[in-house]
Design a protein around this motif. Sequence first.
Motif, PDB file in Angstrom:
ATOM      1  N   GLY A   1       3.489  -0.139  10.717  1.00  0.00           N
ATOM      2  CA  GLY A   1       2.276  -0.636  11.334  1.00  0.00           C
ATOM      3  C   GLY A   1       1.555   0.357  12.224  1.00  0.00           C
ATOM      4  N   VAL A   2       0.480  -0.119  12.857  1.00  0.00           N
ATOM      5  CA  VAL A   2      -0.287   0.714  13.782  1.00  0.00           C
ATOM      6  C   VAL A   2       0.626   1.182  14.904  1.00  0.00           C
ATOM      7  CG1 VAL A   2      -2.215   0.727  15.408  1.00  0.00           C
ATOM      8  CG2 VAL A   2      -2.452  -0.408  13.190  1.00  0.00           C
ATOM      9  N   MET A   3       1.399   0.260  15.457  1.00  0.00           N
ATOM     10  CA  MET A   3       2.511   0.570  16.346  1.00  0.00           C
ATOM     11  C   MET A   3       3.758   0.063  15.638  1.00  0.00           C
ATOM     12  SD  MET A   3       3.630   1.856  19.152  1.00  0.00           S
ATOM     13  CE  MET A   3       5.096   1.769  20.181  1.00  0.00           C
ATOM     14  N   LYS A   4       4.878   0.745  15.791  1.00  0.00           N
ATOM     15  CA  LYS A   4       6.090   0.321  15.094  1.00  0.00           C
ATOM     16  C   LYS A   4       6.375  -1.143  15.418  1.00  0.00           C
ATOM     17  CE  LYS A   4       6.203   4.680  14.198  1.00  0.00           C
ATOM     18  NZ  LYS A   4       5.454   5.165  13.036  1.00  0.00           N
ATOM     19  N   TRP A   5       6.472  -1.959  14.383  1.00  0.00           N
ATOM     20  CA  TRP A   5       6.611  -3.398  14.578  1.00  0.00           C
ATOM     21  C   TRP A   5       7.766  -3.756  15.506  1.00  0.00           C
ATOM     22  CZ3 TRP A   5       5.887  -6.896   9.664  1.00  0.00           C
ATOM     23  CH2 TRP A   5       4.586  -6.743   9.170  1.00  0.00           C
ATOM     24  N   GLU A   6       8.880  -3.063  15.322  1.00  0.00           N
ATOM     25  CA  GLU A   6      10.095  -3.480  16.021  1.00  0.00           C
ATOM     26  C   GLU A   6      10.238  -2.837  17.393  1.00  0.00           C
ATOM     27  OE1 GLU A   6      11.496   0.337  14.000  1.00  0.00           O
ATOM     28  OE2 GLU A   6       9.912  -1.173  13.808  1.00  0.00           O
ATOM     29  N   LYS A   7       9.270  -1.991  17.765  1.00  0.00           N
ATOM     30  CA  LYS A   7       9.362  -1.320  19.051  1.00  0.00           C
ATOM     31  C   LYS A   7       8.395  -1.954  20.050  1.00  0.00           C
ATOM     32  CE  LYS A   7      12.689   1.627  18.296  1.00  0.00           C
ATOM     33  NZ  LYS A   7      12.518   3.076  18.404  1.00  0.00           N
ATOM     34  N   PHE A   8       8.045  -1.188  21.085  1.00  0.00           N
ATOM     35  CA  PHE A   8       7.349  -1.724  22.244  1.00  0.00           C
ATOM     36  C   PHE A   8       5.835  -1.717  22.040  1.00  0.00           C
ATOM     37  CE2 PHE A   8       6.416  -1.690  26.914  1.00  0.00           C
ATOM     38  CZ  PHE A   8       7.182  -2.797  27.259  1.00  0.00           C
ATOM     39  N   GLY A   9       5.333  -2.700  21.283  1.00  0.00           N
ATOM     40  CA  GLY A   9       3.908  -2.735  21.012  1.00  0.00           C
ATOM     41  C   GLY A   9       3.440  -4.117  20.604  1.00  0.00           C
ATOM     42  N   PRO A  10       2.133  -4.278  20.395  1.00  0.00           N
ATOM     43  CA  PRO A  10       1.549  -5.586  20.105  1.00  0.00           C
ATOM     44  C   PRO A  10       2.101  -6.260  18.861  1.00  0.00           C
ATOM     45  CG  PRO A  10      -0.158  -3.996  20.673  1.00  0.00           C
ATOM     46  CD  PRO A  10       1.110  -3.218  20.511  1.00  0.00           C
ATOM     47  N   GLU A  11       2.550  -5.446  17.864  1.00  0.00           N
ATOM     48  CA  GLU A  11       3.044  -6.044  16.619  1.00  0.00           C
ATOM     49  C   GLU A  11       4.353  -6.790  16.766  1.00  0.00           C
ATOM     50  OE1 GLU A  11       0.523  -2.707  14.635  1.00  0.00           O
ATOM     51  OE2 GLU A  11       1.277  -3.184  16.607  1.00  0.00           O
ATOM     52  N   LEU A  12       4.889  -6.860  17.964  1.00  0.00           N
ATOM     53  CA  LEU A  12       6.068  -7.706  18.191  1.00  0.00           C
ATOM     54  C   LEU A  12       5.780  -9.139  17.738  1.00  0.00           C
ATOM     55  CD1 LEU A  12       8.952  -7.863  19.440  1.00  0.00           C
ATOM     56  CD2 LEU A  12       7.852  -8.636  21.546  1.00  0.00           C
ATOM     57  N   ALA A  13       4.518  -9.568  17.878  1.00  0.00           N
ATOM     58  CA  ALA A  13       4.133 -10.912  17.448  1.00  0.00           C
ATOM     59  C   ALA A  13       4.295 -11.086  15.944  1.00  0.00           C
ATOM     60  CB  ALA A  13       2.687 -11.204  17.858  1.00  0.00           C
ATOM     61  N   ILE A  14       4.167 -10.007  15.183  1.00  0.00           N
ATOM     62  CA  ILE A  14       4.394 -10.066  13.737  1.00  0.00           C
ATOM     63  C   ILE A  14       5.883  -9.936  13.436  1.00  0.00           C
ATOM     64  CG2 ILE A  14       3.837  -9.069  11.493  1.00  0.00           C
ATOM     65  CD1 ILE A  14       1.411  -7.782  12.681  1.00  0.00           C
ATOM     66  N   GLN A  15       6.546  -9.011  14.114  1.00  0.00           N
ATOM     67  CA  GLN A  15       7.951  -8.715  13.856  1.00  0.00           C
ATOM     68  C   GLN A  15       8.823  -9.957  13.898  1.00  0.00           C
ATOM     69  OE1 GLN A  15       9.529  -5.989  12.925  1.00  0.00           O
ATOM     70  NE2 GLN A  15      11.659  -6.487  13.363  1.00  0.00           N
ATOM     71  N   ILE A  16       8.639 -10.766  14.917  1.00  0.00           N
ATOM     72  CA  ILE A  16       9.538 -11.919  15.087  1.00  0.00           C
ATOM     73  C   ILE A  16       9.345 -12.952  13.979  1.00  0.00           C
ATOM     74  CG2 ILE A  16       9.847 -11.612  17.563  1.00  0.00           C
ATOM     75  CD1 ILE A  16       7.710 -13.731  18.059  1.00  0.00           C
ATOM     76  N   VAL A  17       8.138 -13.082  13.451  1.00  0.00           N
ATOM     77  CA  VAL A  17       7.893 -14.024  12.353  1.00  0.00           C
ATOM     78  C   VAL A  17       8.427 -13.447  11.042  1.00  0.00           C
ATOM     79  CG1 VAL A  17       6.119 -15.183  10.976  1.00  0.00           C
ATOM     80  CG2 VAL A  17       5.879 -15.034  13.467  1.00  0.00           C
ATOM     81  N   TRP A  18       8.035 -12.205  10.744  1.00  0.00           N
ATOM     82  CA  TRP A  18       8.469 -11.566   9.498  1.00  0.00           C
ATOM     83  C   TRP A  18       9.988 -11.471   9.410  1.00  0.00           C
ATOM     84  CZ3 TRP A  18      11.126  -6.842   9.495  1.00  0.00           C
ATOM     85  CH2 TRP A  18      11.417  -6.324   8.225  1.00  0.00           C
ATOM     86  N   PHE A  19      10.634 -11.014  10.479  1.00  0.00           N
ATOM     87  CA  PHE A  19      12.080 -10.805  10.416  1.00  0.00           C
ATOM     88  C   PHE A  19      12.833 -12.116  10.292  1.00  0.00           C
ATOM     89  CE2 PHE A  19      16.314  -9.749  12.095  1.00  0.00           C
ATOM     90  CZ  PHE A  19      16.606  -8.685  11.250  1.00  0.00           C
ATOM     91  N   THR A  20      12.388 -13.135  10.983  1.00  0.00           N
ATOM     92  CA  THR A  20      13.041 -14.441  10.861  1.00  0.00           C
ATOM     93  C   THR A  20      12.963 -14.938   9.424  1.00  0.00           C
ATOM     94  OG1 THR A  20      12.555 -15.017  13.160  1.00  0.00           O
ATOM     95  CG2 THR A  20      13.016 -16.839  11.662  1.00  0.00           C
ATOM     96  N   GLN A  21      11.815 -14.770   8.804  1.00  0.00           N
ATOM     97  CA  GLN A  21      11.676 -15.193   7.409  1.00  0.00           C
ATOM     98  C   GLN A  21      12.552 -14.360   6.469  1.00  0.00           C
ATOM     99  OE1 GLN A  21       7.464 -15.084   6.465  1.00  0.00           O
ATOM    100  NE2 GLN A  21       7.140 -17.160   7.235  1.00  0.00           N
ATOM    101  N   GLN A  22      12.731 -13.072   6.793  1.00  0.00           N
ATOM    102  CA  GLN A  22      13.592 -12.221   5.973  1.00  0.00           C
ATOM    103  C   GLN A  22      15.045 -12.687   6.007  1.00  0.00           C
ATOM    104  OE1 GLN A  22      12.770  -9.088   4.134  1.00  0.00           O
ATOM    105  NE2 GLN A  22      10.854 -10.229   4.247  1.00  0.00           N
ATOM    106  N   ILE A  23      15.510 -13.058   7.175  1.00  0.00           N
ATOM    107  CA  ILE A  23      16.921 -13.402   7.351  1.00  0.00           C
ATOM    108  C   ILE A  23      17.196 -14.877   7.091  1.00  0.00           C
ATOM    109  CG2 ILE A  23      18.864 -13.349   8.975  1.00  0.00           C
ATOM    110  CD1 ILE A  23      17.811 -10.589   8.126  1.00  0.00           C
ATOM    111  N   TYR A  24      16.280 -15.726   7.520  1.00  0.00           N
ATOM    112  CA  TYR A  24      16.442 -17.174   7.372  1.00  0.00           C
ATOM    113  C   TYR A  24      15.234 -17.737   6.614  1.00  0.00           C
ATOM    114  CZ  TYR A  24      19.775 -16.353  11.192  1.00  0.00           C
ATOM    115  OH  TYR A  24      20.804 -15.880  11.987  1.00  0.00           O
ATOM    116  N   PRO A  25      15.203 -17.591   5.301  1.00  0.00           N
ATOM    117  CA  PRO A  25      14.021 -17.972   4.515  1.00  0.00           C
ATOM    118  C   PRO A  25      13.667 -19.461   4.567  1.00  0.00           C
ATOM    119  CG  PRO A  25      15.867 -17.419   3.077  1.00  0.00           C
ATOM    120  CD  PRO A  25      16.265 -17.007   4.444  1.00  0.00           C
ATOM    121  N   ASP A  26      14.571 -20.281   5.043  1.00  0.00           N
ATOM    122  CA  ASP A  26      14.263 -21.712   5.143  1.00  0.00           C
ATOM    123  C   ASP A  26      13.524 -22.050   6.438  1.00  0.00           C
ATOM    124  OD1 ASP A  26      15.494 -22.215   2.717  1.00  0.00           O
ATOM    125  OD2 ASP A  26      17.453 -22.627   3.628  1.00  0.00           O
ATOM    126  N   LEU A  27      13.334 -21.070   7.304  1.00  0.00           N
ATOM    127  CA  LEU A  27      12.627 -21.292   8.562  1.00  0.00           C
ATOM    128  C   LEU A  27      11.195 -20.749   8.476  1.00  0.00           C
ATOM    129  CD1 LEU A  27      15.367 -20.309  11.187  1.00  0.00           C
ATOM    130  CD2 LEU A  27      14.821 -22.586  10.299  1.00  0.00           C
TER     131      LEU A  27
END
Length: 375
Positions: free
Chosen positions: A310-336
Amino acid sequence: MEGNKSMKKHNKFLTLVLVVMMALAMVALAACADQQATNDNPEDNQTAEGDTRIFTDLTGAEVELPTEIDSVIHLWPASTAMQVFLGESESITGTLTAVQNGWGWLTAACPSLLEVTGFTGEATAEELLALEPDVVITSSADTAESLRAAGVPCVCMLGDQESVPALEEFCVKMAELIGGDAPAKAEAYCNYLDEMVATVSEATATIPEEERVSIYYNSAQHGDSPLLTCGANYITQTWMDICGVDNIAVDLVEGGDVEISMEEIVAADPDYIVVGGSNQEAALATINSDAAWQGLTAVQNGNIIANPQGVMKWEKFGPELAIQIVWFTQQIYPDLLTDIDIKEYVTDFYSEWYNFDLTDAQYEEMMAGASGPTE
């Protein structure tokens, strides 16, 4: 006759006194009016000494800066990305050459970064002063102090990197620094981030303890070693907690980008391996080919994930944290979080917050972990 002359002189004297007193009174009233006008208009309180203010950076240092910031030099990628995010990039007059050469999504979102002066991490005071910046931003308190001693108006914007509130503080302080419409946007983003954290946390709170998965996160940002990771007291641990996963390094190291041993990874045998950072391609190649990794459960099951940059690394200290938490949860727990279409969510985020409209091809490249678009 003498008495009349004396009386006339006396009357003239009284008249003169009254005139003087009235003049003084008028001067006093005018002064009071001017003072009231000044009090009613705080902006007029600026002195002719330069329209300056005292800004307190994230280390607590107080630095005198112009009230209006028209020229910013960044010696830190995260602050560059945050200013672009806040919509005030026109005042950026310098950034790191590493950003210009390696942060492809950031320069795609803000092409003007390719036109400003590029600096290495070892920029000298003389080089910086030549551009006459209103402020220089760094991530090092020592560098900021040294540059200030040389006459450079420099602030350190790296504070605590452990939590969501710390990220929000960084966003708000950057907005306070650069001004314009940034403060309003920072406030809106913090409210948005809080809402998304609450949404994801509510969903992952339903995961039974025995169903939580373990992960190994490889931070291939400052080098391509697959043994670099992040542990306790760092933003990666924060999103792992929000997403309901167990970090195998949480009790092994503190902070970010710390190397652990292959033996420690093998002993933990994580369910998933997640690789992030600019050097993730090389790190992934090692994990997929090196014999030492092949016995791990995550490798055998194909549970190796490239984290989008991303523009800022999703998993690091930046605004895309709002995307990271949704995307990663879906990757690991697809029923959520099944009510969130991740492509729509990601593209809407970049369009709304960065004014950056991803094409379908760019979206696919970003999700695959590319460091920037090819088109």
